[in-house]
Design a protein around this motif. Structure first.
Motif, PDB file in Angstrom:
ATOM      1  N   ILE A 261       0.846  -1.212   0.000  1.00 52.07           N
ATOM      2  CA  ILE A 261       0.000   0.000   0.000  1.00 52.07           C
ATOM      3  C   ILE A 261       0.865   1.240   0.000  1.00 52.07           C
ATOM      4  O   ILE A 261       1.942   1.265   0.620  1.00 52.07           O
ATOM      5  CB  ILE A 261      -0.919   0.004   1.243  1.00 52.07           C
ATOM      6  N   LEU A 262       0.406   2.271  -0.688  1.00 48.86           N
ATOM      7  CA  LEU A 262       0.973   3.619  -0.590  1.00 48.86           C
ATOM      8  C   LEU A 262      -0.206   4.585  -0.627  1.00 48.86           C
ATOM      9  O   LEU A 262      -1.077   4.457  -1.489  1.00 48.86           O
ATOM     10  CB  LEU A 262       1.923   3.893  -1.751  1.00 48.86           C
ATOM     11  N   VAL A 283      -0.656  -4.236  -5.658  1.00 44.70           N
ATOM     12  CA  VAL A 283      -0.492  -2.882  -5.127  1.00 44.70           C
ATOM     13  C   VAL A 283      -1.800  -2.115  -5.171  1.00 44.70           C
ATOM     14  O   VAL A 283      -2.506  -2.134  -6.184  1.00 44.70           O
ATOM     15  CB  VAL A 283       0.590  -2.118  -5.927  1.00 44.70           C
ATOM     16  N   VAL A 284      -2.114  -1.438  -4.055  1.00 45.03           N
ATOM     17  CA  VAL A 284      -3.213  -0.484  -4.011  1.00 45.03           C
ATOM     18  C   VAL A 284      -2.598   0.849  -3.593  1.00 45.03           C
ATOM     19  O   VAL A 284      -1.881   0.936  -2.609  1.00 45.03           O
ATOM     20  CB  VAL A 284      -4.351  -0.955  -3.065  1.00 45.03           C
ATOM     21  N   CYS A 285      -2.841   1.884  -4.404  1.00 37.49           N
ATOM     22  CA  CYS A 285      -1.964   3.051  -4.338  1.00 37.49           C
ATOM     23  C   CYS A 285      -2.708   4.367  -4.570  1.00 37.49           C
ATOM     24  O   CYS A 285      -3.680   4.428  -5.332  1.00 37.49           O
ATOM     25  CB  CYS A 285      -0.882   2.864  -5.410  1.00 37.49           C
ATOM     26  N   THR A 286      -2.216   5.408  -3.932  1.00 38.25           N
ATOM     27  CA  THR A 286      -2.667   6.769  -4.182  1.00 38.25           C
ATOM     28  C   THR A 286      -2.467   7.149  -5.658  1.00 38.25           C
ATOM     29  O   THR A 286      -1.580   6.617  -6.325  1.00 38.25           O
ATOM     30  CB  THR A 286      -1.888   7.741  -3.278  1.00 38.25           C
ATOM     31  N   ASN A 287      -3.278   8.088  -6.137  1.00 39.84           N
ATOM     32  CA  ASN A 287      -3.172   8.478  -7.547  1.00 39.84           C
ATOM     33  C   ASN A 287      -2.415   9.791  -7.743  1.00 39.84           C
ATOM     34  O   ASN A 287      -2.525  10.417  -8.795  1.00 39.84           O
ATOM     35  CB  ASN A 287      -4.567   8.579  -8.175  1.00 39.84           C
ATOM     36  N   VAL A 288      -1.637  10.228  -6.750  1.00 37.83           N
ATOM     37  CA  VAL A 288      -0.943  11.519  -6.857  1.00 37.83           C
ATOM     38  C   VAL A 288       0.468  11.350  -7.425  1.00 37.83           C
ATOM     39  O   VAL A 288       0.997  10.243  -7.506  1.00 37.83           O
ATOM     40  CB  VAL A 288      -0.881  12.238  -5.483  1.00 37.83           C
ATOM     41  N   GLY A 289       1.100  12.499  -7.794  1.00 39.14           N
ATOM     42  CA  GLY A 289       2.466  12.479  -8.312  1.00 39.14           C
ATOM     43  C   GLY A 289       2.574  11.611  -9.551  1.00 39.14           C
ATOM     44  O   GLY A 289       1.707  11.627 -10.426  1.00 39.14           O
ATOM     45  N   TYR A 290       3.634  10.797  -9.614  1.00 41.11           N
ATOM     46  CA  TYR A 290       3.860   9.938 -10.773  1.00 41.11           C
ATOM     47  C   TYR A 290       3.179   8.579 -10.624  1.00 41.11           C
ATOM     48  O   TYR A 290       3.268   7.730 -11.506  1.00 41.11           O
ATOM     49  CB  TYR A 290       5.368   9.749 -10.979  1.00 41.11           C
ATOM     50  N   CYS A 291       2.457   8.384  -9.500  1.00 44.48           N
ATOM     51  CA  CYS A 291       1.890   7.064  -9.204  1.00 44.48           C
ATOM     52  C   CYS A 291       0.934   6.578 -10.284  1.00 44.48           C
ATOM     53  O   CYS A 291       0.959   5.404 -10.666  1.00 44.48           O
ATOM     54  CB  CYS A 291       1.179   7.079  -7.854  1.00 44.48           C
TER      55      CYS A 291
END
Length: 356
Positions: A261-262, A283-291
C-alpha cells in the motif's frame, strides 16, 4: 566521465535511496562514481558498493566553511566533472562552485510537494539555480514547475529505478498469518497518510478476517506517530497492526507479504512502488504524483483518491477478497517495472542527460 552524488543523509528515504542507487549503478558504467553525505550517516551506508568513493562531510551548520573546503578537496583530488546534488544538498554544491567555477552542478528534485509551492517559498533555490548546469525531476508536474520558475532552463525528467540485487540480510520476521499480510513502506510522517489506511483497516474489519498491517519506516515519535498508536490502542488492534521502524532488509520484508500500500496525499516518484513491483506484490496506491503513470488501473494495480475514504476502502477490499486478482496484478506490475524502470534503461538515459 566522473560524477559524485551528494545527499544530506544516508537515512532511509526516497531521495537517499536514489542517490545510493545512482552511485552504485554508475560505478559499473563510468570512470569514477562517488557519493557524499553532508550532514548525517545512516542505514544506507551499508548499501554503498565498495568501488564507490564515499565521503562523510559531517556538516555542522548551513554554511560550514570547513565542510565546503573538504568537499572542494574531494572534487579536485578525484577530478570530478559533475556534482549530482539531490534535494536540499544543492546549497553546499553551489558554495563549492563559487570557489571552483568549472564544476558542473546537476540538481535533482525528488520533492513532489514542490509542484504546489510558490516562488516565494523557494526563493533561495530559484536564485541558486543560476549556478545549475541541469535540473533533473522525478515527475512531469515538477518539470512544469521548474520550467516556469527556475533560472536554469535545461530541465529533464529522469525516472527512478530500483536495484534488483540479492540482499543477504534476513533480519526482520513479520508477525501475522502468511498470505494475509499488508505492508505500508513509508516513514511515519505527513504526507504519507498512514491514518487513512488504519481507519480503512478498522472499518473493513480486516483483523476479523485474520489480515495484518505492517508499517515499515522511521518512527519520529511525534504527534503523527502518537495518533497512529492511539487509534491502534483504542481499537485493540496492536495484535494486527505492527510498527517496525526503519529496516534495511526491504527485499526480505516484501517477500513475506501479499499486498503493498501507498497512500500519500503528495508524492514525487516513489521508489517504494518499484520495490513492490519487483517483489511481485499486488499494489493499491494513491493516484498523486507519478503514481498514476506507474500504475495502470486494474492491470498493474489499483488506484484511489487519498482524500476519499470510500475509494480507499473499496480498492483495498477488492484485493483482500480476490486472490486471483492479487496474483494477476503482481505478475503484471513486476513485468511493467522490469520493462520500463530497469537499472540498465534509466542509467543509459542518465548518462546521456549528463552529456547534453
Amino acid at each position: 566521465m566522473r560524477v559524485v552524488q551528494i545527499i544530506d543523509s544516508l537515512e532511509i528515504g526516497g531521495a537517499e535511496r536514489m542517490a545510493v542507487n545512482y552511485a552504485n549503478a554508475l560505478s559499473e558504467k563510468i570512470e569514477f562514481s562517488g557519493i557524499i553525505s553532508t550532514r548525517k550517516e545512516g542505514p544506507l551506508l551499508n548499501q554503498i558498493d565498495r568501488n564507490v568513493a564515499y565521503l562523510f562531510l559531517n556538516k555542522k551548520n548551513k554554511i560550514d566553511i570547513k565542510a565546503v573546503f573538504r568537499l572542494r578537496k574531494y572534487i579536485r583530488q578525484n577530478k570530478v566533472d559533475f556534482i549530482h546534488a539531490h534535494s536540499s544538498s544543492f546549497f553546499i554544491a553551489v558554495l563549492v562552485k563559487l570557489t571552483f567555477p568549472k564544476i558542473k552542478i546537476i540538481w535533482h528534485d525528488h520533492y513532489g510537494s514542490r509542484a504546489k509551492e510558490s516562488k516565494k517559498e523557494n526563493r533561495v533555490l530559484i536564485f541558486m539555480s543560476l549556478f545549475f548546469y541541469s535540473i533533473f525531476v522525478v515527475n512531469l508536474q515538477l518539470k512544469e514547475w521548474s520550467e516556469k520558475n527556475m533560472l536554469c532552463k535545461r530541465i529533464l525528467f529522469i525516472p527512478n529505478f530500483t536495484l534488483d540485487r540479492n540482499e543477504l540480510q534476513r533480519t526482520t520476521i513479520l508477525k501475522g498469518t502468511e498470505g494475509k499480510r499488508i505492508v505500508f513502506l513509508a516513514n511515519l510522517k505527513k504526507p504519507k497518510n498512514h491514518i487513512s489506511i488504519l481507519k480503512a483497516f478498522l472499518n473493513l474489519k480486516l483483523h476479523e478476517l485474520d489480515w495484518s498491517l505492517h508499517l515499515i519506516g522511521k518512527d519520529y515519535f511525534d504527534s503523527y506517530s502518537d495518533e497512529l498508536k492511539k487509534i491502534m490502542k483504542s481499537n485493540s488492534l496492536e495484535e494486527y497492526i505492527h510498527i517496525y521502524g526503519e529496516r534495511s532488509d526491504v527485499k526480505n520484508i516484501l517477500s513475506q507479504v501479499s499486498i503493498g500500500i501507498l497512500a500519500s496525499t503528495e508524492e514525487g516518484f516513489p521508489v517504494t512502488l518499484l520495490e513492490y513491483g519487483l517483489a511481485e506484490l499486488a499494489v493499491v496506491c494513491t493516484n498523486v504524483g507519478y503514481c498514476s503513470s506507474l500504475i495502470e488501473e486494474g492491470m498493474t494495480g489499483l488506484l484511489f483518491n487519498p482524500y476519499s475514504e470510500n475509494e480507499i476502502e473499496s480498492q483495498l477490499m477488492r484485493l483482500v477478497d480476490d486472490n486471483n486478482l492479487r496474483k494477476k496484478l503482481g505478475i503484471n506490475f513486476k513485468q511493467s517495472v522490469l520493462e520500463n524502470y530497469s537499472e540498465e534503461m534509466v542509467i543509459k538515459k542518465l548518462i546521456l542527460a549528463y552529456k547534453e
